[in-house]
Write an enzyme that holds these catalytic residues in place. Structure first.
Site: not given
Ligand SMILES: Nc1ncnc2c1ncn2[C@@H]1O[C@H](COP(=O)(O)O)[C@@H](OP(=O)(O)O)[C@H]1O
Ligand SMILES: [Mg+2]
Ligand SMILES: [Mg+2]
Ligand SMILES: [Mg+2]
Length: 321
Positions: A56, A126
């Site tokens: 990242d 991630t």
């Molecule tokens: N409650 C939360 N707290 C932090 N990040 C969240 C979150 N819900 C969703 N996200 C972020 O939104 C993206 C999609 O989430 P998901 O995979 O759960 O659908 C991911 O981005 P990143 O992987 O870039 O951090 C995830 O971290």
């Molecule tokens: Mg993230």
């Molecule tokens: Mg990210």
């Protein structure tokens, strides 16, 4: 040809190439085997486990440095505050994008560098990277994407989704408003309404919204996968909708994918049907949740079916705190 093209075309042509370089950095870090994972929620990020890897950090450095070197006046907002320097790479640009210049509206052709906000998610998914390494399940890496979204007057006008682990050499899906979608052929109908949602951020409201959709035959099946980018690719390639009734994801998760989905005739709003805003001073969280639908379903049916009490718990907050 590059220098004659309008600024937006040049920015997208460079961003396609930069996203692919970032994908290469992600693969190199993965191949090196040491992710140096930190949990951002421990440094006051709030919320649950929020991993950040060396991939990242390096990918973000590469994207921001490269774009800033060529476009001095653009405003870039990226997910990661901590980055790791990596060697300067001369990026070049994607030639196919330049062909879009003649298709662009005059309004888009006249956009200036200081009028855009570039939303960067250097590695979306991630949690899936961390899990892939932990469980030695590299298939999860297909859910990783690099997202670069370009907003003008608060709304997306271009988006780049690079998927480094798609088949052998990865793929890049990109779009400029009014100039079509490139890098995949969107599915325009399907016999089943499959809805995709989060794997790692499930909550009561996320599940309740999905249950409501099932009762109205708007969700024949639910798939739980990682990444906002990957879920929109699934919608483009046959799923009916991506439904995330939670305030967790951010502007860098949705700007690029909204531009690409829009170019394919789909739609992305919050779960109450409100447009998501992308001005530089907006609240970073998508506090109204995310609803993305394919071109072959009715977006409004999904909005109407999600219970009002869930919508009431996910208010829109547009100004930065
Ligand atoms: N409650 C939360 N707290 C932090 N990040 C969240 C979150 N819900 C969703 N996200 C972020 O939104 C993206 C999609 O989430 P998901 O995979 O759960 O659908 C991911 O981005 P990143 O992987 O870039 O951090 C995830 O971290
Ligand atoms: Mg993230
Ligand atoms: Mg990210
Ligand atoms: Mg993300």
């Amino acid at each position: 040809m590059f220098n004659k093209a309008s600024f937006l075309t040049r920015l997208v042509a460079s961003s396609v190439r930069v996203s692919e370089a970032a994908g290469g950095i992600i693969k190199n870090v993965m191949a090196g085997g040491d992710l140096k994972i930190v949990d951002k929620s421990e440094s006051g990020g709030g919320g649950g486990y929020d991993p950040q890897t060396e991939a990242d950090r390096r990918a973000q450095y590469c994207i921001v440095q490269s774009l800033q070197r060529h476009f001095h006046d653009i405003k870039i907002i990226g997910e990661e505050e901590d980055t790791t320097a990596c060697p300067e790479l001369e990026m070049g640009f994607n030639e196919d994008v330049l062909l879009s210049d003649r298709l662009m509206s005059n309004e888009l052709k006249e956009i200036k560098e200081n009028e855009v906000v570039v939303w960067v998610d250097p590695l979306d998914g991630t949690s899936e990277v961390a899990l892939a390494v932990k469980n030695k399940n590299l298939a999860l890496l297909e859910q990783v994407t690099v997202l670069i979204g370009i907003a003008y007057k608060g709304r997306p006008v271009a988006g780049i989704i690079h998927q480094p682990y798609h088949s052998t050499s990865g793929r890049t899906v990109w779009a400029i408003k009014g100039c079509g979608i490139h890098g995949l052929v969107p599915v325009t109908e399907s016999s089943q309404k499959i809805v995709v949602t989060t794997r790692s951020h499930l909550s009561e409201s996320v599940s309740s919204a999905l249950e409501a959709l099932k009762t109205r035959n708007l969700a024949d099946n639910v798939e739980k996968v990682g990444g906002a980018g990957y879920k929109v690719l699934k919608v483009l390639e046959g799923c009916a909708a991506y439904v995330f009734a939670s305030a967790g994801c951010k502007k860098w998760d949705t700007c690029a994918v909204e531009a690409v989905l829009d170019a394919a005739g789909g739609k992305l709003t919050d779960i109450s049907g409100r447009d998501i805003r992308y001005e530089s001073d907006v609240q970073l969280n998508n506090t109204g949740g995310v609803l993305a639908t394919a071109s072959w379903v009715k977006h409004q049916d999904y909005i109407d079916t999600i219970p009002q009490e869930i919508k009431n718990n996910l208010p829109e907050i547009s100004s930065k705190k």
